[in-house]
Design an enzyme around this catalytic site. Structure first.
Site: not given
Ligand code: DON
Length: 564
Positions: A375, A393, A395, A446-447, A468
Site C-alpha cells: 500500500t 492501495t 491491497n 481497511s486498516s 496491511g
Molecule cells: O486496506 C487495507 O487495510 C489493506 N488493503 C492494506 C494493504 C496493505 O497495506 C498492503 N501492504 N502490506
C-alpha cells in the site's frame, strides 16, 4: 596504564548502553527543520519531487498529493495505482478538517459466500488473484474529486507529470526490478499478455508504459468519465468478461467517492484527526492511544518488557474489537463513539496486569503472515497551512496481478479485505465477522490510517503507512516514539516495532528490537514470540514551533521526503 583504564571505561560505558538497549533507538540524525514552504514524503523520490514541483509552481498540498499519487501509479506500480482505492484526510489552511473515502466497493453481483465452495470452504486464491478479487476501483474518482474540491490546479497540469513518465519512461530502481521479476509468473498467469511487465528487468532499465499513458490522457481530458465510461471502461469490462470477473458498466458508472466526517481524538494534549469507517485505522489508533495515555511509558522505557507487554495487551483488545464490530458504516452500525472514548479504553484495560499475557481466544487462525508493504502513503504540507495525509492501495503487491488489457493498469485484490468467511484470516492474518461480510455495494474494512496531529491549533505531524493489519501499529508506535520517547522523526519512524493483532495469538517483533533476555522474559509470561521482517513504511512530516518542517520516509522502503 591510563590508556588501558580509559579503554576499559569506554567499554563499560558501551556495555551499559547496550544493556539498556538504547543504542539503536537514539541513532537519529537530528536533522534540521530545513523546509519553510513545502514537504512531500512518499514511497518514491520521483513522485515526491513532482509533488514539490507542483507546489513550487503555485499549487497547494492537495494539488501536490494528487500529482504525486498519479505519478506513483506509474513509477511504483506495486502499490501506486489507478485500479485501487484509498483514503484522504486533510486539515485545510482555513481550519476545515475533511476526509474522503475512495475505497473500492463490492460489485453489485457479488455474494456473501462468493469465495466458498459447495462445502463452505474458502477456495484458495479466489479473493486474492485474478478478476474476481477486484473491488470497483475508487482511486480515479477520489483523486479527481479531491483535486476539484480542495486543489487549485487544472487537472491537465497535475496529470501531465504522470503522463510524461508513462509515455517517455523512467529508469526503474532495483526494488521495482526485483518486484517485477518476482511476480512475473503471476502476471503471465492472470493478465492476458506480456505487454505489461512481462519481461525480465534490471535496475536502471527504461520502463515505458504507452497503454497506461493513454489511459492517463483519457482521464486528463475527460475527468472521471475518461475512466468510468468510454474506451477505458470498455477495456475494464472486456477484461472482466475474459476472466469471469463481475464488475459491470453500472458498477463503474455508479462508483462514488464519499465525504466522511473525520474522527477526532486527543493524546497528551495533542489533537488528532484521522479516517473513520470503512477504515478501522482511525478508530483503532485512537483506541490504542486512549489506552496508553493512562501509563507513563517513558518511565517504562522503549525496550522494557513491561512496555512491550502493555502494548501487546492493548493491541489484542483493539484487534479483537476490530474483528467483531468494524465494517462499512453504510451497511452496519459501528459503535464509533464508544470505541474511541477514553472511558471504554479504561474499562477494557481493567484486567490488565503487568507480567501477565492473556490468551487470545482459540479461534483457529491459519497462522498466515503477510509481509508485503504494498500500500502506499503520501504526506504533504504547504506553507499556507494545508496538511494532507493520503493512503492508497491495490491491497497486495501489484494487486490481483491482473492488468486491464489495452489500458495498461493493474486491478486491485481488495475483495480479500472482506471477511470471506467468519473467523478465516485474510492475507494479513486478520479475521472478521458479519460486520465485514461481503454485500453488493459495500466497502471492505481497511486498516489504512492517515493521520494529522496538531498542538494548540498548530501543525505538528502528518503521518501514515502501508503494512496491511500492521498499518495501525506502525503509525501508533511512530507517534508514541515522537510524543513519549521524544525521538527525532527519523529515529521514531525507523525504530524497530512490535505487533500483536489478537489472532493469531503471536507477538511479532521486528528484528533487533529486543535482547534475548527481554524476549525470554516475554516468553516466560506466555507470549508466543515471533521475529518478523520489517513492516510498515511510514511517511511523515513534522513541524517545529515556528512552523518549519522536515520529513522522513521510512528506512524500510525506498522512498524519500523532499522539501523546499
Ligand atoms: O486496506 C487495507 O487495510 C489493506 N488493503 C492494506 C494493504 C496493505 O497495506 C498492503 N501492504 N502490506
Amino acid at each position: 596504564m591510563r590508556k588501558r583504564l580509559y579503554l576499559i571505561k569506554i567499554f563499560l560505558f558501551i556495555f551499559v548502553l547496550q544493556s539498556h538497549q538504547i543504542l539503536f533507538s537514539q541513532n537519529s540524525t537530528a536533522q534540521e527543520y530545513a523546509y519553510k514552504n513545502e514537504v512531500v514524503s512518499s514511497a518514491n523520490e520521483i513522485a515526491s519531487e513532482v509533488g514539490v514541483k507542483i507546489m513550487q509552481n503555485g499549487g497547494n498540498a492537495i494539488d501536490a498529493v494528487v500529482g504525486t499519487a498519479f505519478v506513483l501509479a506509474v513509477v511504483y506500480p506495486q502499490a501506486g495505482n489507478i485500479g485501487g482505492g484509498g483514503f484522504f484526510t486533510a486539515r485545510l489552511a482555513d481550519g476545515r478538517e475533511v476526509s474522503v473515502d475512495f475505497r473500492e466497493t463490492a460489485p453489485m453481483k457479488s455474494l456473501r459466500d462468493m469465495y466458498l465452495d459447495s462445502l463452505g470452504n474458502v477456495i484458495p486464491d479466489l479473493s486474492t488473484y485474478g478478476h474476481l478479487a477486484s473491488g470497483v476501483p475508487g482511486s480515479v474518482a477520489g483523486l479527481l474529486y479531491i483535486l476539484e474540491t480542495y486543489g487549485t490546479k487544472a487537472r491537465a497540469e497535475v496529470l501531465s507529470y504522470a503522463i510524461n513518465l508513462a509515455e517517455n519512461g523512467f529508469h526503474i530502481n532495483g526494488e521495482l526490478a526485483n518486484a517485477l521479476n518476482e511476480y512475473q509468473e503471476d502476471f503471465l498467469k492472470y493478465s492476458v499478455s506480456d505487454n505489461i511487465f512481462g519481461k525480465k528487468y534490471s535496475s536502471g532499465d527504461l520502463l515505458i508504459q504507452t497503454e497506461l499513458a493513454n489511459t492517463l490522457k483519457a482521464i486528463s481530458e475527460k475527468g472521471r468519465d475518461g475512466f468510468y465510461k468510454g474506451w477505458v471502461a470498455d477495456k475494464i469490462i472486456s477484461e472482466m468478461n475474459r476472466g469471469k470477473g463481475i464488475i459491470s458498466y453500472d458498477d463503474l458508472m455508479d462508483y462514488k467517492c464519499i465525504d466522511r466526517n473525520v474522527i477526532k481524538g486527543t493524546y497528551r494534549g495533542y489533537d488528532l484527526i484521522t479516517m473513520g469507517p470503512p477504515s478501522s485505522g482511525g478508530i483503532c489508533l485512537l483506541y490504542l492511544l486512549n489506552i496508553i495515555e493512562k501509563f507513563d511509558i517513558q518511565k517504562l522505557g522503549f525496550t522494557d518488557e513491561n512496555y512491550i507487554n502493555l502494548l501487546a495487551e492493548a493491541m489484542k483488545l483493539v484487534y479483537a474489537d476490530r474483528s467483531e464490530f468494524m465494517g462499512d458504516m453504510d451497511f452496519v452500525k459501528v459503535p464509533v463513539s464508544t470505541l474511541i472514548s477514553k472511558e471504554y479504553a479504561n474499562d477494557r484495560m481493567k484486567y490488565f496486569q503487568f507480567g501477565v499475557s492473556r490468551n487470545s481466544t482459540d479461534v483457529k487462525s491459519g497462522n498466515i503472515f503477510h509481509e508485503s508493504n504494498q500500500t502506499t502513503h503520501i504526506s504533504t504540507a504547504d506553507s499556507k497551512g494545508n496538511l494532507v495525509s493520503l493512503t492508497t492501495t491495490l491491497n497486495d503487491v501489484f494487486g490481483s496481478k491482473t492488468a486491464v488489457e489495452g489500458a495498461g493498469f493493474l486491478l486491485n485484490n481488495e475483495m480479500d479485505d472482506f471477511s470471506v468467511k467468519p473467523g478465516v484470516p485474510n492475507i494479513f492474518g486478520l479475521v472478521g465477522n458479519s460486520a465485514n461480510a461481503i454485500e453488493p455495494g459495500k466497502r471492505m474494512l481497511s486498516s489504512m490510517t492517515p493521520v494529522i496531529i496538531t498542538k494548540n491549533g498548530k501543525p505538528f505531524l502528518v503521518i501514515g503507512s502501508p503494512g496491511g493489519g500492521k498499518i495501525i501499529t506502525s503509525v501508533f508506535q511512530s507517534i508514541l516514539n515522537i510524543i513519549d520517547f521524544k525521538m527525532e522523526l527519523d529515529a521514531a519512524i525507523d525504530a524497530p516495532r512490535i505487533h500483536h493483532q489478537w489472532l493469531p495469538d503471536v507477538l511479532q517483533l521486528e528484528n533487533k528490537r529486543l535482547t534475548k533476555k527481554t524476549i525470554k522474559k516475554l516468553s516466560d509470561i506466555g507470549y508466543k514470540v515471533k521475529s518478523v521482517h520489517d513492516f510498515g513504511r511510514v511517511e511523515g512530516i513534522i513541524f517545529d514551533d515556528a512552523g518549519n518542517m522536515k520529513g522522513h520516509s521510512d528506512r524500510r522502503g525506498y522512498g524519500k521526503a523532499v522539501g523546499f
